[in-house]
Design a protein around this motif. Structure first.
Motif, PDB file in Angstrom:
ATOM      1  N   THR A  98       0.838  -1.191   0.000  1.00 49.42           N
ATOM      2  CA  THR A  98       0.000   0.000   0.000  1.00 49.42           C
ATOM      3  C   THR A  98       0.880   1.250   0.000  1.00 49.42           C
ATOM      4  O   THR A  98       2.102   1.173   0.164  1.00 49.42           O
ATOM      5  N   ALA A 131      -4.570  -2.971   4.459  1.00 51.65           N
ATOM      6  CA  ALA A 131      -5.118  -3.945   3.494  1.00 51.65           C
ATOM      7  C   ALA A 131      -4.915  -5.376   3.972  1.00 51.65           C
ATOM      8  O   ALA A 131      -4.568  -6.258   3.191  1.00 51.65           O
ATOM      9  N   HIS A 137      -7.106  -3.065  -2.917  1.00 49.26           N
ATOM     10  CA  HIS A 137      -5.871  -3.091  -3.700  1.00 49.26           C
ATOM     11  C   HIS A 137      -5.913  -4.271  -4.664  1.00 49.26           C
ATOM     12  O   HIS A 137      -6.311  -5.377  -4.295  1.00 49.26           O
ATOM     13  N   THR A 153       1.558  -6.463  -5.906  1.00 49.12           N
ATOM     14  CA  THR A 153       0.597  -5.370  -5.768  1.00 49.12           C
ATOM     15  C   THR A 153       0.596  -4.513  -7.027  1.00 49.12           C
ATOM     16  O   THR A 153       1.640  -4.014  -7.453  1.00 49.12           O
ATOM     17  N   GLY A 211      -1.681  -1.854  -7.289  1.00 51.48           N
ATOM     18  CA  GLY A 211      -2.150  -0.518  -6.912  1.00 51.48           C
ATOM     19  C   GLY A 211      -3.574  -0.529  -6.407  1.00 51.48           C
ATOM     20  O   GLY A 211      -4.251  -1.558  -6.397  1.00 51.48           O
ATOM     21  N   ARG A 212      -4.043   0.651  -5.965  1.00 46.26           N
ATOM     22  CA  ARG A 212      -5.425   0.765  -5.503  1.00 46.26           C
ATOM     23  C   ARG A 212      -6.384   0.559  -6.669  1.00 46.26           C
ATOM     24  O   ARG A 212      -6.091   0.935  -7.799  1.00 46.26           O
ATOM     25  N   HIS A 213      -7.556  -0.007  -6.358  1.00 49.98           N
ATOM     26  CA  HIS A 213      -8.556  -0.287  -7.386  1.00 49.98           C
ATOM     27  C   HIS A 213      -9.817   0.504  -7.067  1.00 49.98           C
ATOM     28  O   HIS A 213     -10.378   0.377  -5.975  1.00 49.98           O
TER      29      HIS A 213
END
Length: 755
Positions: free
Chosen positions: A372, A407, A428, A437, A439-441
């Motif tokens: 994150t 997360a 994520h 990872t 990234g943010r979704h």
């Protein structure tokens, strides 16, 4: 030999000299500092101190060189240190040393305390405190005017303006007074003086609300504490007066913003607060002063984090993996990469995925951190930056974040995407099977809030339902639907009377079921080292039933007895009834142990867990609660192919009551809801598991055609395993035990993703 120290003390902003301040000079020694002399600053702020060798050389003069010099600048009455160079020693000082001392104006707003202990500066703080909620109540104004008259300050021009009630005291102005009053190292006397004054203001009509009163009243319990603990507790409780939900509002607004933009967009209530005060809040937040520290539980034994991220093929197997079992078992959980800031709660650690991929009777393992924004920033700084749930947040918002999204709670598989989830944070996106990872979704920019940790996927339509909760302002609940191809197609607000934590929910073929439990968001509890969620024993619980594609106008609420429901097994429709299967608790401590004076555990909430069934009649409005089993269990699950449909079998993890206060689970239970019977699969002595997941047999006809998978830790051999249990031979030996190449710490929720 004689020595001379000269210098000038002046206001940093204007450069004007400051008269009548005391300047003291010292020689820094190991045992006791030698005072070399003192002087008063003149009208231009200048000073001069002379001393000789006799002032700093004693019996051991042959071993001592020139002094290790530092100076201290104090107020005229010596009550407050304005400046010190003790951390910047001038070693082996020369015969002539000169100091230029610039003191910010805010530091010069020193206390003007009269014999009663309440002077002009303290009165200004009381006035600012009365304005902290944006309103100066009539009772407060009358009290403050009376106090000003009593102390001979009623005709002071500045006080008269402040008490005119025509111009509110701004937050930043109040905090500048407070910062000047407290200084850098306030002692118990200063805090007690402040508390006594604030208490006078509190106990009048229109004063503070009840929670704030309770925090101040708690001061009475501190007198017997050790001095260092008492001061930190005083600081934490005093600062809690000024906390409200606004810091969480900032958090919600910045949750979806990239790190590069976030720092510039943190705004609102704390935007004008001086950096010194914000830093002081954060320093206080990092001090484990009040709560019994649960660190010994959640950073030791198999709760302790591991450091290595590895990928290993061809794992050793005891038994034989079924040929038809093909896919990946994933489990999310906390694994802090650095020692924590302040108190540590199990929910705080950085998320780490542990995955076992099974293909053609062979197994491989890999584990990866969920990287994150907060994780990456701490990794760069090589230390933890943000404290967890049992601490005040970072009000100074480093990198624009007051709290970190770890997360770490669960993961979901939908529309070909793997998401990792946290209750009040953004999801994520992860790669599969690499577990890297991505990234943010935010569903193409359509998700502007958080996403719950336990979304539900309808096995028939492919839709995914989830919700988000707001601990700040209405709507406290928002409900969303994602289409089978991954598009966010609906988000609607749902009215709740107050902000609550909602750990889980359920769906049926036609309805979505919300659980309004008395788990109230109370951010100020963090100031006392407690989790910022409070279980209200006096409030009823509610079940809300909403047509799947409905809105706030179509939801119906049904009241049930006071309880907490953390995890749902399933729900389904039967004639005019909606049936909900879940574990209920009598109360909730959120995994924070309570102890008596003898160190014995009190109020172990997990021992109140019961598997229950609720029958909600949509025609009559009647609700019937039935206990399926009194044996404490948690992490209920089913064959997910029957999500929202009638279910015969429910699987759950049995609580190991003898291990309290550790939340350990020593067996799996299989409930037959048709016959009312149950079976138990024992892990064995000293072996503990957690959440299990059902992996269905491809093409299987029976509901229990398949296997239960769960990680098990053997505390005797210090070995982790993935245990595979035939659901139709539940009490027998495991079908297979896959030996993990490293320890897998206890964690939270798991899923099975078939190939």
């Amino acid at each position: 030999m004689s020595f001379t120290i000269t210098g000038r003390v002046y206001e940093a902003e204007s450069g004007l000299g400051i008269p009548d301040l005391i300047v003291e000079a010292f020689d820094k020694d190991f045992l006791k500092n030698d005072e070399l002399g003192k002087a008063l600053t003149n009208s231009d702020g200048g000073f001069e101190i002379t001393y000789n060798e006799a002032d700093f050389k004693g019996r051991f003069e042959h071993f001592e060189g020139n002094p290790d010099l530092f100076i201290v600048v104090k107020t005229p009455d010596s009550s407050k240190v304005l400046y010190s160079t003790e951390k910047e020693i001038r070693s082996d000082a020369t015969e002539n040393e000169h100091f230029e001392v610039a003191i910010p104006k805010v530091v010069l707003l020193v206390r003007e305390v009269d014999s009663s202990g309440i002077g002009k500066q303290l009165l200004k703080i009381l006035i600012g405190f009365a304005w902290i909620d944006g309103v100066l109540e009539p009772g407060e104004l009358a009290f403050l005017k009376g106090l000003a008259k009593e102390k001979g300050l009623a005709n002071d021009p500045e006080i008269k303006i402040l008490l005119s009630a025509q111009k509110p005291v701004q937050t930043e102005e109040f905090y500048s007074w407070l910062q000047a009053y407290l200084g850098n190292s306030p002692d118990d006397k200063i805090f007690h003086e402040l508390y006594e004054s604030l208490n006078s203001l509190i106990y009048i009509e229109g004063g503070l609300n009840q929670p704030e009163k309770q925090h101040l009243q708690a001061i009475d319990t501190l007198d017997s504490a050790p001095p260092e603990t008492r001061q930190k507790a005083l600081e934490r409780r005093f600062m809690s007066i000024f906390l409200d939900h606004k810091f969480l509002e900032n958090l919600a607004h910045t949750q979806q913003i990239s790190p590069s933009d976030r720092a510039t967009k943190v705004s609102g209530y704390y935007a004008g607060v001086p950096q010194g005060i914000l830093s002081r809040f954060s320093a206080i937040a990092n001090t484990p002063a009040i709560a019994k520290d649960p660190t010994k539980l959640y950073l030791t034994d198999n709760f302790a984090p591991i450091k290595e991220e590895i990928s290993i093929e061809n794992l050793a197997i005891i038994g034989e993996l079924p040929w038809y079992l093909s896919g990946m078992f994933l489990r999310n959980g906390p694994n802090p990469q650095f020692p924590p800031v302040g108190l540590y709660h199990w929910f705080d650690g950085d998320g780490m995925l542990h995955g076992v991929r099974i293909v053609n009777g062979k197994a491989s393992y890999r584990n990866r951190y969920i990287r994150t924004d907060g994780f990456v920033l701490e990794e760069t700084q090589k230390q933890a930056i943000w404290p967890g749930l049992l601490n005040l947040p970072r009000f100074d918002a480093p990198y624009g974040l007051m709290m970190k999204n770890p997360a770490n709670m669960s993961c979901a598989w939908h529309a070909g995407k793997l998401l990792t989830l946290w209750e009040v944070g953004a999801p994520h996106l992860m790669s599969l099977p690499e577990l890297e990872t991505l990234g943010r979704h935010n569903f193409g920019g359509k998700l502007t809030s958080a996403m719950c940790a336990r979304p539900k996927v309808d096995p028939a339509t492919g839709e995914m339902m989830f919700y988000s909760t707001s601990p700040i302002a209405p709507p406290y609940l928002e409900y969303s639907i994602v289409s089978a191809d991954g598009e966010l197609v609906q988000t609607v607000p749902i009215d709740l009377p107050e902000p609550v934590m909602m750990p889980d929910f359920a769906i049926t073929e036609h309805y979505t079921i919300f659980l309004d439990m008395p788990l109230k968001f109370k951010p100020m509890r963090s100031a006392a080292g407690e989790i910022p969620i409070e279980f209200d024993r006096d409030r009823k619980s509610r079940i809300g039933i909403l047509p799947r594609h409905g809105n706030n106008e179509s939801i119906r609420w049904f009241t049930i007895p006071n309880c907490a429901i953390f995890h749902v097994a399933n729900a389904y429709e039967e004639d005019s009834e909606v049936i909900l299967i879940a574990n209920r608790m009598d109360y909730c401590n959120f995994f924070v142990p309570n102890y008596n004076q003898n160190g014995e555990v009190l109020n172990f909430d997990l021992e109140t867990l019961k598997m229950c069934r609720w029958r909600i009649n949509l025609t009559t409005g009647a609700v019937k609660e039935e206990i399926i089993d009194n044996v404490p269990s948690d992490f209920p699950g089913i064959n997910d192919r029957l999500t929202g449909r009638r279910t015969r079998y429910v699987y759950a993890s049995r609580v190991a009551l003898y291990a309290k206060p550790k939340p350990l689970f020593d067996a799996l239970i299989k409930y037959d809801l048709e016959t009312g019977s149950s079976q138990v699969h024992e892990f064995g002595k000293g072996r503990f598991g957690g959440d299990s997941t059902f992996a269905p047999l491809p093409g299987g006809n029976a509901e229990d055609d398949g296997w239960l998978l769960t990680f098990v830790w053997d505390d005797t051999t210090k070995q982790s395993e993935l245990v595979v249990i035939d659901a139709r031979n539940f009490t027998g030996e495991p079908t297979a035990r896959v030996i993990m190449p490293q320890r897998v710490p206890y964690g939270f929720h798991s899923i099975w993703i078939p190939s």
